[in-house]
Design a protein around this motif. Structure first.
Motif, PDB file in Angstrom:
ATOM      1  N   PRO A  54       1.833   4.628   7.788  1.00  0.00           N
ATOM      2  CA  PRO A  54       3.261   4.100   7.295  1.00  0.00           C
ATOM      3  C   PRO A  54       3.134   2.545   7.588  1.00  0.00           C
ATOM      4  CG  PRO A  54       3.371   5.793   8.832  1.00  0.00           C
ATOM      5  CD  PRO A  54       1.943   5.655   8.725  1.00  0.00           C
ATOM      6  N   SER A  56       5.631  -1.028   7.060  1.00  0.00           N
ATOM      7  CA  SER A  56       7.096  -1.336   7.493  1.00  0.00           C
ATOM      8  C   SER A  56       7.339  -2.871   7.262  1.00  0.00           C
ATOM      9  CB  SER A  56       7.559  -0.964   8.748  1.00  0.00           C
ATOM     10  OG  SER A  56       7.597   0.420   9.134  1.00  0.00           O
ATOM     11  N   LYS A  58       9.747  -5.898   8.470  1.00  0.00           N
ATOM     12  CA  LYS A  58      10.521  -6.112   9.752  1.00  0.00           C
ATOM     13  C   LYS A  58      10.913  -7.634   9.584  1.00  0.00           C
ATOM     14  CE  LYS A  58       8.810  -2.299  12.535  1.00  0.00           C
ATOM     15  NZ  LYS A  58       8.429  -2.104  14.132  1.00  0.00           N
ATOM     16  N   GLN A  68      14.342  -3.718  11.459  1.00  0.00           N
ATOM     17  CA  GLN A  68      13.551  -3.189  10.581  1.00  0.00           C
ATOM     18  C   GLN A  68      14.191  -3.184   8.996  1.00  0.00           C
ATOM     19  OE1 GLN A  68      11.616   0.379  11.648  1.00  0.00           O
ATOM     20  NE2 GLN A  68      10.806   0.897   9.686  1.00  0.00           N
ATOM     21  N   SER A  70      12.473  -1.934   6.065  1.00  0.00           N
ATOM     22  CA  SER A  70      11.844  -0.532   5.250  1.00  0.00           C
ATOM     23  C   SER A  70      10.499   0.124   5.843  1.00  0.00           C
ATOM     24  CB  SER A  70      11.460  -1.267   3.719  1.00  0.00           C
ATOM     25  OG  SER A  70      10.264  -2.115   3.816  1.00  0.00           O
ATOM     26  N   THR A  71      10.229   1.208   5.436  1.00  0.00           N
ATOM     27  CA  THR A  71       9.210   1.934   5.589  1.00  0.00           C
ATOM     28  C   THR A  71       8.686   2.451   4.289  1.00  0.00           C
ATOM     29  OG1 THR A  71      10.068   2.729   7.825  1.00  0.00           O
ATOM     30  CG2 THR A  71       8.128   4.055   6.617  1.00  0.00           C
ATOM     31  N   ASP A  72       7.437   2.016   4.181  1.00  0.00           N
ATOM     32  CA  ASP A  72       6.485   2.133   2.889  1.00  0.00           C
ATOM     33  C   ASP A  72       7.603   1.594   1.704  1.00  0.00           C
ATOM     34  OD1 ASP A  72       4.645   3.356   4.026  1.00  0.00           O
ATOM     35  OD2 ASP A  72       5.219   5.410   3.794  1.00  0.00           O
ATOM     36  N   SER A 113       1.673   0.863  11.331  1.00  0.00           N
ATOM     37  CA  SER A 113       1.620   1.558  12.627  1.00  0.00           C
ATOM     38  C   SER A 113       0.424   2.710  12.505  1.00  0.00           C
ATOM     39  CB  SER A 113       2.895   2.268  12.822  1.00  0.00           C
ATOM     40  OG  SER A 113       2.507   2.979  14.101  1.00  0.00           O
TER      41      SER A 113
END
Length: 405
Positions: A54, A56, A58, A68, A70-72, A113
């Motif tokens: 994943p 991100s 931030k 944060q 976004s994620t992907d 991560s």
């Protein structure tokens, strides 16, 4: 496939996964720090390699709370000015922020991560900062007067974001072309002269904007006559004339007019217009109008300031002006403008000296010339035809004689 085979395959995969080295993802690059203004749109790119984990976006505002985004490609922040997408050809996660606000300023983090442990991270950072226009401080005034012969330094200091690069340039007043340029905050002039007078410009340069500050330098010195002209009418005893002189002087000047030594400051049609600027100079215009009989003679203008004085002469006699009347006045010396007289005088002196030194040769040349002329005259007289009468018709008749010398 029986149960034993399945168990074998699971054990084999676990061994292979834990024994063979795994290729970890990398962040290859991230957009450099960005300088923005209100309402701008900024695009931040994070290019990755072997990303099976994943990723991100931030941000940290004021180096405190990390938020944060976004994620992907899934947006987490509740703000429609933000958008995230993945660019397959470059393998980059792209964060777009539109309509930039003060609250958007901070550090933006691209983070991968590698597991549940928050310490096992790969990340890169970039900053978003508001551009601040350069502002000058502790700098030379926009107009300065400096004593001739003294040392003088132009100073240019400016603040801004990012920190501006300072350059000092000198411009030609008539064409706006750059005469010379120096990087840095200082331009030092040793023993300043009138030739150093002019327009200087401080330029504080940032990627977004260049802010300029003009500095006009005037040199305090004795007056300099730039040019003088005259218009006149002369009909017998009646006479009228207009004298005009333009003078460069800092500080201001006093003007005095004289005719044959008599002060004309009072009682004549005298006008003096001062302190009008042309290009990079402080110029003064002095004009004298005279008319009537008995006005011919030698006119003198004196320009005086606290440093010294300078003079120009207009001489009128026998219905004509001397060379000083209509000729441009010299710069910077105060010599008379009638230089042609002295040129011809020098030529005459040289010719006289040559005649004296070569008088014997000149006598020989002129003596030979006289002899040659006499010979030619005699030849001309000798070239004649004499006709005489035929025999029996007279004592000289019948005889034709042609004589050639």
């Amino acid at each position: 496939m029986n149960a034993a085979m399945r168990i074998f395959l699971l054990v084999f995969l676990c061994v292979v996964r834990n024994v063979l080295p795994q290729t970890e993802p990398k962040i290859l690059s991230i957009t450099s720090d960005q300088w923005v203004t209100q309402k701008d749109t900024v695009i931040l790119s994070c290019k990755v390699q072997n990303s099976g984990y994943p990723l991100s976006w931030k941000r940290s505002i004021n180096n405190s709370t990390v938020e944060q985004i976004s994620t992907d490609t899934t947006l987490i922040i509740k703000n429609n000015r933000f958008a995230v997408n993945f660019d397959s050809p470059t393998s980059a996660y792209i964060l777009t922020i539109s309509e930039i606000e003060q609250s958007d300023i901070g550090t933006y983090i691209c983070e991968i991560s590698l597991g549940q442990n928050s310490t096992n991270l790969i990340k890169a950072e970039t900053k978003l900062e508001f551009f601040e226009e350069a502002s000058y401080y502790n700098s030379t005034e926009t107009e300065v007067q400096v004593n001739e012969g003294s040392n003088f330094t132009i100073q240019c200091y400016a603040n801004g974001k990012p920190k501006p690069t300072i350059t000092i340039k000198r411009y030609d007043a008539s064409s706006s072309a750059i005469i010379s340029s120096r990087p840095g905050n200082l331009w030092e002039i040793d023993k300043i002269t009138k030739q150093d007078e002019g327009n200087y410009t401080c330029e504080a340069d940032t990627p977004a904007l260049t802010v300029k500050r003009n500095v006009r330098v005037f040199v305090i010195a004795k007056p300099i006559f730039l040019y003088c002209t005259t218009k006149y009418d002369y009909y017998g005893p009646k006479f009228s004339a207009e004298f005009v002189c333009v003078i460069d002087s800092v500080p201001s000047i006093e003007i005095f007019w004289f005719r044959d030594g008599k002060d004309l400051t009072k009682g004549e049609n005298l006008t003096v217009a001062t302190d009008y600027s042309v290009s990079d100079k402080k110029l003064h215009r002095a004009k004298l109008n005279v008319s009537g009989e008995e006005k011919v003679g030698v006119y003198l203008i004196t320009a005086r300031n606290k440093v010294g004085d300078a003079n120009r002469t207009f001489a009128f006699s026998n219905g004509t002006w001397s060379a000083t009347a209509n000729s441009p006045c010299g710069i910077p010396e105060d010599s008379a403008c009638g230089s042609n007289f002295w040129i011809w005088f020098a030529i005459c002196v040289v010719l006289i000296i040559e005649i004296i030194l070569h008088r014997e040769q000149l006598k020989l040349v002129f003596g030979n010339g006289k002899k040659w002329c006499e010979e030619q005259f005699h030849n001309f007289q000798g070239r004649q035809v004499v006709q005489q009468s035929a025999p029996g018709t007279g004592p000289d008749q019948g005889l034709r004689t042609t004589s050639f010398d």
